[in-house]
Design an enzyme around this catalytic site. Structure first.
Site, PDB file in Angstrom:
ATOM      1  N   LYS A   1       0.784  -1.153  -0.032  1.00  0.00           N
ATOM      2  CA  LYS A   1       0.110   0.024   0.165  1.00  0.00           C
ATOM      3  C   LYS A   1       0.871   1.117  -0.017  1.00  0.00           C
ATOM      4  O   LYS A   1       1.682   1.476   1.073  1.00  0.00           O
ATOM      5  CB  LYS A   1      -0.822   0.027   1.270  1.00  0.00           C
ATOM      6  CG  LYS A   1      -2.327  -0.405   1.015  1.00  0.00           C
ATOM      7  CD  LYS A   1      -3.217  -0.238   2.332  1.00  0.00           C
ATOM      8  CE  LYS A   1      -4.388   0.697   2.120  1.00  0.00           C
ATOM      9  NZ  LYS A   1      -5.068   0.404   0.946  1.00  0.00           N
ATOM     10  N   GLY A   2       0.988   1.919  -0.981  1.00  0.00           N
ATOM     11  CA  GLY A   2       1.784   2.971  -1.115  1.00  0.00           C
ATOM     12  C   GLY A   2       0.858   4.420  -0.996  1.00  0.00           C
ATOM     13  O   GLY A   2      -0.172   4.202  -0.830  1.00  0.00           O
ATOM     14  N   ALA A   3       1.645   5.628  -1.078  1.00  0.00           N
ATOM     15  CA  ALA A   3       1.008   6.781  -0.776  1.00  0.00           C
ATOM     16  C   ALA A   3       0.274   7.020  -1.997  1.00  0.00           C
ATOM     17  O   ALA A   3      -0.980   7.541  -1.939  1.00  0.00           O
ATOM     18  CB  ALA A   3       2.295   7.842  -0.662  1.00  0.00           C
ATOM     19  N   GLU A   4       0.797   6.626  -3.110  1.00  0.00           N
ATOM     20  CA  GLU A   4       0.091   7.048  -4.241  1.00  0.00           C
ATOM     21  C   GLU A   4      -0.603   5.954  -5.087  1.00  0.00           C
ATOM     22  O   GLU A   4      -1.672   6.058  -5.607  1.00  0.00           O
ATOM     23  CB  GLU A   4       1.129   7.427  -5.307  1.00  0.00           C
ATOM     24  CG  GLU A   4       0.816   8.323  -6.476  1.00  0.00           C
ATOM     25  CD  GLU A   4       1.379   8.000  -7.816  1.00  0.00           C
ATOM     26  OE1 GLU A   4       0.811   8.756  -8.924  1.00  0.00           O
ATOM     27  OE2 GLU A   4       2.515   7.602  -7.808  1.00  0.00           O
ATOM     28  N   ALA A   5      -0.145   4.821  -4.851  1.00  0.00           N
ATOM     29  CA  ALA A   5      -0.789   3.486  -5.516  1.00  0.00           C
ATOM     30  C   ALA A   5      -0.841   2.226  -4.613  1.00  0.00           C
ATOM     31  O   ALA A   5       0.021   2.145  -3.821  1.00  0.00           O
ATOM     32  CB  ALA A   5       0.181   3.331  -6.785  1.00  0.00           C
ATOM     33  N   ASP A   6      -1.544   1.249  -5.008  1.00  0.00           N
ATOM     34  CA  ASP A   6      -1.522  -0.026  -4.184  1.00  0.00           C
ATOM     35  C   ASP A   6      -1.005  -1.014  -5.257  1.00  0.00           C
ATOM     36  O   ASP A   6      -1.111  -0.732  -6.688  1.00  0.00           O
ATOM     37  CB  ASP A   6      -3.002  -0.460  -3.859  1.00  0.00           C
ATOM     38  CG  ASP A   6      -3.343   0.508  -2.681  1.00  0.00           C
ATOM     39  OD1 ASP A   6      -2.578   0.925  -1.957  1.00  0.00           O
ATOM     40  OD2 ASP A   6      -4.595   0.493  -2.537  1.00  0.00           O
TER      41      ASP A   6
ATOM     42  N   ASP B   1      12.307   9.708  -9.566  1.00  0.00           N
ATOM     43  CA  ASP B   1      12.069   8.921  -8.214  1.00  0.00           C
ATOM     44  C   ASP B   1      12.937   8.090  -8.175  1.00  0.00           C
ATOM     45  O   ASP B   1      12.753   6.778  -7.778  1.00  0.00           O
ATOM     46  CB  ASP B   1      10.603   8.413  -8.342  1.00  0.00           C
ATOM     47  CG  ASP B   1      10.151   8.312  -6.798  1.00  0.00           C
ATOM     48  OD1 ASP B   1      10.750   8.587  -5.843  1.00  0.00           O
ATOM     49  OD2 ASP B   1       8.964   7.683  -6.959  1.00  0.00           O
TER      50      ASP B   1
HETATM   51  N1  LIG Z   1       6.693  -5.122 -11.459  1.00  0.00           N
HETATM   52  C1  LIG Z   1       7.004  -5.500 -10.384  1.00  0.00           C
HETATM   53  N2  LIG Z   1       7.656  -6.568 -10.068  1.00  0.00           N
HETATM   54  C2  LIG Z   1       7.981  -6.991  -8.791  1.00  0.00           C
HETATM   55  N3  LIG Z   1       7.589  -6.136  -7.704  1.00  0.00           N
HETATM   56  C3  LIG Z   1       7.015  -4.977  -8.041  1.00  0.00           C
HETATM   57  C4  LIG Z   1       6.794  -4.680  -9.403  1.00  0.00           C
HETATM   58  N4  LIG Z   1       6.103  -3.413  -9.331  1.00  0.00           N
HETATM   59  C5  LIG Z   1       6.387  -2.847  -8.023  1.00  0.00           C
HETATM   60  N5  LIG Z   1       6.717  -3.766  -7.211  1.00  0.00           N
HETATM   61  C6  LIG Z   1       6.798  -3.775  -5.847  1.00  0.00           C
HETATM   62  O1  LIG Z   1       6.059  -2.714  -5.177  1.00  0.00           O
HETATM   63  C7  LIG Z   1       6.817  -1.572  -4.714  1.00  0.00           C
HETATM   64  C8  LIG Z   1       6.095  -0.344  -5.100  1.00  0.00           C
HETATM   65  O2  LIG Z   1       5.837  -0.182  -6.550  1.00  0.00           O
HETATM   66  P1  LIG Z   1       6.282   1.167  -7.219  1.00  0.00           P
HETATM   67  O3  LIG Z   1       5.958   1.053  -8.743  1.00  0.00           O
HETATM   68  O4  LIG Z   1       7.727   1.610  -6.870  1.00  0.00           O
HETATM   69  O5  LIG Z   1       5.037   2.158  -6.552  1.00  0.00           O
HETATM   70  P2  LIG Z   1       5.046   3.449  -5.441  1.00  0.00           P
HETATM   71  O6  LIG Z   1       5.105   4.448  -6.441  1.00  0.00           O
HETATM   72  O7  LIG Z   1       4.201   3.095  -4.469  1.00  0.00           O
HETATM   73  O8  LIG Z   1       6.728   3.417  -5.028  1.00  0.00           O
HETATM   74  C9  LIG Z   1       8.191  -1.775  -5.365  1.00  0.00           C
HETATM   75  O9  LIG Z   1       9.100  -1.298  -4.549  1.00  0.00           O
HETATM   76  C10 LIG Z   1       8.218  -3.103  -5.350  1.00  0.00           C
HETATM   77  O10 LIG Z   1       8.709  -3.733  -4.184  1.00  0.00           O
HETATM   78 MG   LIG Z   2       8.599   2.982  -5.878  1.00  0.00          MG
END
Ligand SMILES: Nc1ncnc2c1ncn2[C@@H]1O[C@H](COP(=O)(O)OP(=O)(O)O)[C@@H](O)[C@H]1O
Ligand SMILES: [Mg+2]
Length: 206
Positions: free
Chosen positions: A6-11, A117
């Protein structure tokens, strides 16, 4: 579907796409934003992220394959990279991988892309390959000042999240970066990073 972050911007959910393990990244509605603006921002970042994931791969950056995009609901289904975020690796591994990360950032910049980022959670190590993810804030830009902002952020992250290894990993990052962009551009960007730091909005990171 299983929620994995669960991120700030996206799940982030783990799911399947045509029998492949996949990741569904959905940008959440932010109620504090004006709803028209919010829809626009989520849509824009979803477009940007899916475009850049694909575009970066064309010049050799390992990224997850994009399987499906829904702009109305602002989600992307992409290949799951079943590795470990660099952030979670041992200090000695992070030091070693910093050079490769520097090269990847150099390749992005050389191709006119600012990631926007650059944190160690946005690089995933899988079978000796480092994948780059999270392109929602990326931009097409060849401005050295923009590239310096990228470097300043990763330097800041290394200093805060990985303080003990900051010196050696930053040194390795720059070696990798320089090997791609060349001496002159490297020196120019490092100078701009110092300029950003000395402007005082940011404390200097040694
Ligand atoms: N394609 C992927 N494969 C594996 N893990 C992923 C993938 N995309 C995201 N994640 C996991 O989810 C976390 C958050 O995704 P991310 O795209 O970085 O979103 P946010 O904007 O919340 O940082 C990543 O740090 C990673 O641990
Ligand atoms: Mg990220």
């Amino acid at each position: 579907m299983k929620l994995i972050k669960k991120g700030a911007e996206a799940d982030i959910f783990q799911t399947q796409w045509q029998n492949n393990n996949a990741i569904l990244k959905i940008r959440k509605i932010k109620n504090y934003r004006n709803s028209l603006l919010d829809t626009k921002i989520r849509k824009q970042r979803t477009i940007k992220e899916s475009q850049m994931l694909s575009s970066a791969r064309t010049f050799g950056i390992p990224t997850p394959l994009v399987y499906f995009v829904n702009l109305e609901k602002s989600y992307i289904i992409m290949q799951e990279i079943p590795g470990t975020p660099v952030h979670d690796l041992s200090e000695s591994k992070i030091i070693k991988l910093s050079k490769e990360i520097g090269k990847l950032v150099g390749i992005l910049h050389k191709n006119g892309i600012m990631h926007g980022d650059l944190t160690t959670s946005n690089f995933i190590l899988f079978k000796k390959t480092i994948y780059v993810i999270d392109f929602g804030l990326s931009q097409k830009t060849i401005k050295p000042e923009d590239h310096a902002v990228d470097l300043r952020l990763i330097k800041e992250i290394l200093n805060s999240a990985h303080a003990k290894i900051m010196q050696s990993s930053w040194k390795n990052f720059l070696l990798g970066y320089k090997s791609i962009v060349g001496n002159a551009y490297h020196n120019k960007i490092v100078k701009l990073v110092s300029d950003i730091e000395s402007r005082g909005r940011y404390a200097e990171v040694v």
